[in-house]
Scaffold this motif. Structure first.
Motif, mmCIF file in Angstrom:
data_model
loop_
_atom_site.group_PDB
_atom_site.id
_atom_site.type_symbol
_atom_site.label_atom_id
_atom_site.label_comp_id
_atom_site.label_asym_id
_atom_site.label_seq_id
_atom_site.Cartn_x
_atom_site.Cartn_y
_atom_site.Cartn_z
ATOM 1 N N ASP B 210 0.852 -1.212 0.027
ATOM 2 C CA ASP B 210 0.085 0.201 0.066
ATOM 3 C C ASP B 210 0.826 1.373 0.002
ATOM 4 N N GLU B 211 0.583 2.019 -1.158
ATOM 5 C CA GLU B 211 1.575 3.225 -1.002
ATOM 6 C C GLU B 211 2.977 3.141 -1.177
ATOM 7 N N GLY B 212 3.672 2.067 -1.499
ATOM 8 C CA GLY B 212 4.992 2.098 -1.503
ATOM 9 C C GLY B 212 5.681 1.339 -0.283
ATOM 10 N N ILE B 213 4.913 0.660 0.570
ATOM 11 C CA ILE B 213 5.287 -0.169 1.601
ATOM 12 C C ILE B 213 4.749 -1.295 1.687
ATOM 13 N N ILE B 214 5.069 -2.467 2.321
ATOM 14 C CA ILE B 214 4.345 -3.387 2.649
ATOM 15 C C ILE B 214 3.867 -3.285 3.992
ATOM 16 N N ALA B 215 2.321 -3.062 3.520
ATOM 17 C CA ALA B 215 1.592 -2.406 4.927
ATOM 18 C C ALA B 215 1.337 -3.515 5.808
ATOM 19 N N GLU B 216 1.045 -4.854 5.451
ATOM 20 C CA GLU B 216 0.786 -5.953 6.234
ATOM 21 C C GLU B 216 1.203 -7.293 5.432
ATOM 22 N N GLU B 217 1.693 -8.369 6.238
ATOM 23 C CA GLU B 217 1.861 -9.672 5.417
ATOM 24 C C GLU B 217 1.523 -10.865 6.534
ATOM 25 N N GLY B 218 1.276 -11.848 6.219
ATOM 26 C CA GLY B 218 1.139 -13.183 7.074
ATOM 27 C C GLY B 218 0.564 -14.090 5.937
ATOM 28 N N THR B 219 0.308 -15.348 6.581
ATOM 29 C CA THR B 219 -0.122 -16.471 6.108
ATOM 30 C C THR B 219 -1.290 -16.041 5.251
ATOM 31 N N PRO B 220 -1.757 -17.000 4.322
ATOM 32 C CA PRO B 220 -2.939 -16.818 3.673
ATOM 33 C C PRO B 220 -4.226 -16.737 4.652
ATOM 34 N N GLU B 221 -4.052 -17.614 5.520
ATOM 35 C CA GLU B 221 -5.302 -17.761 6.430
ATOM 36 C C GLU B 221 -5.240 -16.456 7.196
ATOM 37 N N GLU B 222 -4.193 -15.933 7.804
ATOM 38 C CA GLU B 222 -4.188 -14.665 8.600
ATOM 39 C C GLU B 222 -4.842 -13.573 7.935
ATOM 40 N N MET B 223 -4.287 -13.442 6.433
ATOM 41 C CA MET B 223 -4.559 -12.121 5.712
ATOM 42 C C MET B 223 -6.072 -12.334 5.241
ATOM 43 N N PHE B 224 -6.562 -13.463 4.843
ATOM 44 C CA PHE B 224 -7.868 -13.385 4.282
ATOM 45 C C PHE B 224 -8.868 -13.497 5.415
ATOM 46 N N SER B 225 -8.718 -14.235 6.307
ATOM 47 C CA SER B 225 -9.765 -14.387 7.382
ATOM 48 C C SER B 225 -9.868 -13.229 8.196
ATOM 49 N N ASN B 226 -8.523 -12.834 8.646
ATOM 50 C CA ASN B 226 -8.630 -11.935 9.887
ATOM 51 C C ASN B 226 -7.311 -10.766 9.748
ATOM 52 N N PRO B 227 -7.508 -9.858 8.792
ATOM 53 C CA PRO B 227 -6.596 -8.987 8.267
ATOM 54 C C PRO B 227 -6.643 -7.955 9.701
ATOM 55 N N LYS B 228 -5.291 -7.172 10.022
ATOM 56 C CA LYS B 228 -5.294 -6.698 11.104
ATOM 57 C C LYS B 228 -5.491 -5.033 10.584
ATOM 58 N N LYS B 229 -4.993 -4.653 9.818
ATOM 59 C CA LYS B 229 -5.075 -3.511 9.329
ATOM 60 C C LYS B 229 -6.578 -2.832 8.570
ATOM 61 N N GLU B 230 -6.745 -1.791 8.969
ATOM 62 C CA GLU B 230 -8.004 -1.288 8.174
ATOM 63 C C GLU B 230 -7.894 -1.146 6.748
ATOM 64 N N ARG B 231 -6.771 -0.753 6.086
ATOM 65 C CA ARG B 231 -6.457 -0.611 4.630
ATOM 66 C C ARG B 231 -6.659 -1.875 4.085
ATOM 67 N N THR B 232 -6.210 -3.199 4.763
ATOM 68 C CA THR B 232 -6.033 -4.298 4.211
ATOM 69 C C THR B 232 -7.384 -4.868 4.092
ATOM 70 N N ARG B 233 -8.088 -4.714 5.147
ATOM 71 C CA ARG B 233 -9.470 -5.106 5.199
ATOM 72 C C ARG B 233 -10.390 -4.465 3.922
ATOM 73 N N ALA B 234 -10.285 -3.178 3.848
ATOM 74 C CA ALA B 234 -10.854 -2.397 2.854
ATOM 75 C C ALA B 234 -10.463 -2.869 1.339
#
Ligand code: ATP
Ligand code: MG
Lengths: 228, 240
Positions: B210-234
């Motif tokens: 997001d905007e030139g940085i890695i805003a969030e990372e994780g396993t597919p389960e973490e990222m798709f089921s339970n993203p931590k950041k608002e931007r990721t969720r959006a």
């Protein structure tokens, strides 16, 4: 009526071609024009290649030289270039006149060939260079095996068209006292005082050569398109 | 295998990468997702120096590639790349496309390279397309030839930049299948993709840019089921 037309035609042919073997003037003029065009084309392509490469490299000095060259040539009339190059630069040497004129026309044509080659290379999608480089090919190898073979397809037909232009441009060779085809027309007109026939003949000869070149260009284009 | 430290990239005054850090292990399949213009392609292209980083370090196999710009052709042999627009060489047959780099870069004999090309075409499911020109291939077939071409240099890492985005929907599957097979064979892969199904199923790790940085990372389960950041969720709510 019909007899009248026939008489006019046969007179025209007799006075402009047969009498004093005047057809030889056209034949020799034709030879000069062809020689001039062929030599100038070779010189033009050589210069064009060098200048196109100079324009495409990142070397500032080469860029400047090549740009100055094409700007000057394309921004001034070819008659002026011919006279300047002939008298001011090369006229003092002892080279044959036709060679000097070929160099002058070659320098002129080279500017157009430069742009043609440059455009042909730039027209190749930039993804081609990236793909080649990403495989580990050097810049030079990428040019040689990937870019240039594709660019040639863009360049060749346009080059033939430049040769047609060049042939017609050589009609100004008379300005430096070279007896080319157009000059032959002037000479014959001076003897026969017939204002039309000599130049109609000259025009037909030019048209004959250019139509051969045009047909060749068409075939070339079709061949190149097929191989895509 | 790949280590990226504080990677910055400017295009003129435009700052596209603003400090990317990551480490990619051997055999890992990393999928990069994110909105258009977030810098995914630029990041990927820095990894084989198609873009020159403005600042920061990239190590591949422990060697800093940013310090060894001269050995750029050596580096690129180890890193294969597959493009969204395929970029096959249109004046060469499928086989010739694949043979070019082994012959010209590695100096492999023609017949050996040809044999290898034929094998690779079989591997990507195109056993009968040896002497066919790219213009006679479908999009999916082109992309599979492009994958075979990259594999011909026996790379240790494969980079994919939206390999299925230019394809008709019915051809996406055949290309993803080849990539999946590669992943199972243990290839280290970095894949920029909009195919969330693929990312979820094949990816070991997801990077959200997001905007030139890695805003969030994780396993597919973490990222798709339970993203931590608002931007990721959006972002995910838009694409899923
Ligand atoms: N060669 C370049 N020159 C100038 N600006 C560039 C160049 N390449 C990319 N950019 C700009 O950098 C930004 C990030 O581009 P990039 O291609 O990395 O985005 P992306 O995340 O891959 O987007 P997409 O999903 O649309 O492919 C964009 O604003 C783009 O316009
Ligand atoms: Mg992109």
């Amino acid at each position: 009526m019909l007899e009248g037309i026939f008489k006019v035609l046969s007179d025209a042919i007799f006075y402009n071609l047969i009498r004093e073997d005047r057809y030889l003037l056209f034949v020799n003029g034709f030879k000069v024009s062809i020689q001039l065009t062929v030599f100038a084309a070779l010189i033009g392509v050589a210069i064009g290649l060098l200048m196109a490469i100079s324009k495409l490299t990142n070397n500032r000095i080469l860029n400047r030289i090549a740009t100055a060259y094409t700007d000057v040539i394309r921004g001034t009339p070819s008659v002026v270039q011919l006279i300047v190059i002939y008298y001011a630069i090369l006229g003092s040497s002892h080279l044959p006149k036709i060679l000097v004129a070929s160099i002058a026309f070659g320098i002129n044509s080279g500017a157009y060939v430069t742009e043609l080659i440059r455009a042909g290379i730039l027209a190749v999608d930039k993804g081609q260079m990236e793909a080649a480089r990403s495989l580990g090919l050097s810049y030079y190898q990428s040019m040689r095996y990937v870019i240039v073979p594709q660019a040639i397809k863009n360049i060749l037909p346009a080059l033939v068209s430049e040769f047609i232009v060049l042939l017609k441009e050589t009609a100004i060779a008379g300005y430096i006292a070279l007896d080319d085809l157009t000059r032959a027309g002037t000479i014959v007109r001076g003897r026969t005082f017939d204002p039309y026939t000599p130049f109609i003949l000259v025009a037909l000869i030019y048209l004959y050569i250019t139509s051969i070149l045009t047909a060749f260009m068409g075939r070339l284009e079709r061949r190149l398109r097929q191989s895509d | 295998m790949i280590k990226v430290v504080d990677l910055h990239k400017y295009f003129g005054n435009l700052q596209v990468l603003k400090g990317v850090n990551n480490e990619i292990k051997k055999g890992e399949v990393v999928c990069i997702i994110g909105a258009s213009g977030s810098g995914k392609s630029t990041f990927l292209r820095c990894l084989n120096l198609l873009e020159e980083p403005t600042k920061g370090e990239i190590y591949i196999g422990g060697v800093s590639i940013t310090e060894h710009m001269k050995d750029i052709n050596k580096l690129r042999q180890k890193v294969g790349m597959v493009f969204q627009q395929f970029n096959l060489f249109p004046h060469m047959t499928a086989t010739e496309n694949i043979m070019l780099a082994p012959v010209r870069v590695k100096g492999m004999p023609q017949d050996e390279a040809r044999k290898k090309a034929v094998e690779l075409l079989r591997k990507v499911g195109l056993p009968d397309k040896d002497d066919v020109y790219p213009s006679q291939l479908s999009g999916g077939q082109k992309q599979r030839v492009a994958i075979a071409r990259a594999l011909a240099m026996d790379p240790e890492i494969m980079l994919f930049d939206e390999p299925t985005s230019a394809l008709d929907p019915e051809m996406v599957g055949e290309v993803l299948a080849v990539m999946k097979q590669l992943a199972h064979e243990g290839m280290t892969m970095v894949v920029v993709t909009h195919e969330m199904g693929f990312a979820r199923e094949v990816g070991n790790r997801i990077l959200f840019m997001d905007e030139g940085i890695i805003a969030e990372e994780g396993t597919p389960e973490e990222m798709f089921s339970n993203p931590k950041k608002e931007r990721t969720r959006a972002f995910l709510s838009k694409v899923l």
